[in-house]
Design an enzyme around this catalytic site. Structure first.
Site, PDB file in Angstrom:
ATOM      1  N   ASP A  12     -34.207  -2.522 -73.132  1.00  0.00           N
ATOM      2  CA  ASP A  12     -34.301  -2.652 -71.682  1.00  0.00           C
ATOM      3  C   ASP A  12     -33.357  -1.620 -71.057  1.00  0.00           C
ATOM      4  O   ASP A  12     -32.145  -1.687 -71.254  1.00  0.00           O
ATOM      5  CB  ASP A  12     -33.852  -4.083 -71.321  1.00  0.00           C
ATOM      6  CG  ASP A  12     -34.240  -4.460 -69.909  1.00  0.00           C
ATOM      7  OD1 ASP A  12     -34.469  -3.551 -69.101  1.00  0.00           O
ATOM      8  OD2 ASP A  12     -34.284  -5.666 -69.621  1.00  0.00           O
ATOM      9  N   ASP A 111     -39.601   0.375 -67.844  1.00  0.00           N
ATOM     10  CA  ASP A 111     -38.242   0.456 -68.392  1.00  0.00           C
ATOM     11  C   ASP A 111     -37.985  -0.467 -69.589  1.00  0.00           C
ATOM     12  O   ASP A 111     -36.841  -0.737 -69.911  1.00  0.00           O
ATOM     13  CB  ASP A 111     -37.226   0.148 -67.287  1.00  0.00           C
ATOM     14  CG  ASP A 111     -37.331  -1.277 -66.775  1.00  0.00           C
ATOM     15  OD1 ASP A 111     -38.314  -1.958 -67.112  1.00  0.00           O
ATOM     16  OD2 ASP A 111     -36.431  -1.708 -66.041  1.00  0.00           O
ATOM     17  N   GLU A 112     -39.023  -0.945 -70.229  1.00  0.00           N
ATOM     18  CA  GLU A 112     -38.846  -1.898 -71.332  1.00  0.00           C
ATOM     19  C   GLU A 112     -39.829  -1.643 -72.455  1.00  0.00           C
ATOM     20  O   GLU A 112     -40.981  -1.294 -72.194  1.00  0.00           O
ATOM     21  CB  GLU A 112     -39.196  -3.305 -70.846  1.00  0.00           C
ATOM     22  CG  GLU A 112     -38.090  -4.095 -70.259  1.00  0.00           C
ATOM     23  CD  GLU A 112     -38.620  -5.456 -69.854  1.00  0.00           C
ATOM     24  OE1 GLU A 112     -38.946  -6.234 -70.748  1.00  0.00           O
ATOM     25  OE2 GLU A 112     -38.749  -5.681 -68.641  1.00  0.00           O
TER      26      GLU A 112
END
Length: 369
Positions: A12, A111-112
């Site tokens: 993350d 974003d992960e």
DNA sequence: GCGGAGATGGACC
DNA sequence: CTAACGGGTCCATCTCCGC
């Protein structure tokens, strides 16, 4: 027969949008940074997309209206608009870095990502070393920090990554899920939002541990069979979801109108722009669709959708434009009292295998069948 | 009963 | 202290309808 034990990483990126902005603008260093989605209605209407940790200390968090955020950080924080294209470029490069460390890889959002490293790592200890390498590569390559969680499934890895942030690395050993999460509020369980919490409160469930030992049949009554079982399994740290790239199922664009209206001229102008954007994204992925929808959001923030499925696949802008306008006219006729605050255009129902057209012909040549 | 289509709402980032 | 309030995606559920 037991399933092979897996080693899953969840990575993350820390306050991603804000970190990218900081990375590109040294003047932001050490300041509270708030990245905002301005809706364009009035000066400060819109919401906070991401705030960095300095801003979070002031109480400014994602999803919060910009006006509220300004009340908390008026002169203390820097407010900047999002630059989504830019974050997309960073994201692509970071995903590329991570992918190289995974046996199986799944990007879940900008974003992960999940990495299945079961084949290349013998035990969680080795995975921890690998996670360190990944963090180093992302920091040296792109100047960004991330938080990593390691567990035996996606759920555990995901919840582990949240335990230490920013720049964290957390292992949840197999069998320790209960130990670690038992006393945490049930809201912390991945997939539990405000609505579920309301129901849990009525059932006397406050913690993940209480949910874990709650009667499954009773849960199914309140949440339906599938969701009831899912919640119960999750509270017990159980999750068999594989790490795999899933094809995008839909492409949509939403935007806010200058003011609440049901004036078809203003609405169709916006729909036109949204249709163009959707078409651009579609063309970029070389996709065809069979279903087109309009999305309307009323001043009270209720969502209404209207959709239609075509007799054959289409990909051209004209089709998107024509059907979205028609659907909107039908919506306005059927709802003579509804005004619109926001609206959107969505295409979905893509062909089974999402393969670019060139590759499809190539595949035919190479004759895999 | 089973599917696809259409509509709605919850959840997450 | 609450409520205010973006854009994008996925998923579950329900209803309707034809087979």
């Amino acid at each position: 027969m037991d399933k092979e034990p897996r080693i899953i990483l969840h990575v993350d990126l820390d306050s991603f949008f804000a970190s990218v902005e900081e990375r590109l603008n040294p003047e932001l260093a050490g300041k509270a940074v708030v990245v905002c989605v301005y809706s364009g209605r009035t000066g400060d209407s819109g919401a906070v997309a991401t705030s960095n940790y300095k801003a979070r200390e002031l109480g400014i968090k994602s999803g919060m209206p910009i006006s509220a955020a300004k009340r908390l950080g008026k002169d203390k924080a820097v407010f900047i608009p999002t630059r989504i294209g830019l974050y997309g470029e960073f994201s692509e490069r970071v995903m590329g870095i991570m992918k190289a460390y995974a046996d199986r890889f799944e990007q879940v959002s900008i974003d992960e990502a999940y990495l299945d490293v079961s084949d290349r790592c013998d035990g969680f200890g080795e995975a921890e070393g690998l996670a360190g390498e990944i963090k180093k590569a992302i920091l040296e390559g792109e100047g960004l920090t991330c938080s990593v969680g390691i567990g035996k499934n996606k759920l555990t890895a995901k919840m582990a990554s949240r335990l230490r942030k920013p720049d964290g690395l957390t292992i949840v050993p197999s069998g320790d899920f209960g130990k670690i999460f038992h006393d945490m509020p049930v809201k912390k369980l991945h997939g539990v939002g405000d609505k579920a919490v309301e129901v849990f409160e009525r059932l006397g469930i406050r913690t993940i541990g209480q949910l874990a030992s709650f009667d499954t049949n009773a849960l199914e009554e309140f949440f339906g069979k599938a969701r009831g079982q899912l919640l119960h399994n999750r509270a017990n740290g159980m999750d068999e979801e594989p790490v795999e790239e899933s094809d995008r199922q839909q492409i949509s664009r939403l935007a806010t109108l200058k003011e609440n209206t049901r004036d078809m001229k203003a609405i169709s102008e916006l729909l036109e722009r949204l249709a163009e954007d959707v078409h651009r994204k579609l063309a970029g992925r070389n996709l065809e669709f069979r279903t087109i929808s309009i999305i309307t959001i009323t001043p009270r923030l209720e969502t209404r959708t209207k959709s239609r499925t075509l007799g054959q696949f289409a990909a051209d802008l004209g089709t998107i434009r024509k059907h979205s306008i028609e659907l909107m006219q039908e919506f306005l006729e059927k709802n003579p009292d509804e005004e619109l605050r926001r609206c959107g255009v969505r295409v979905s129902n893509f062909p089974e295998t999402e393969v670019p057209k060139e590759q499809r012909t190539l595949g035919g040549f190479l004759g895999k069948g």
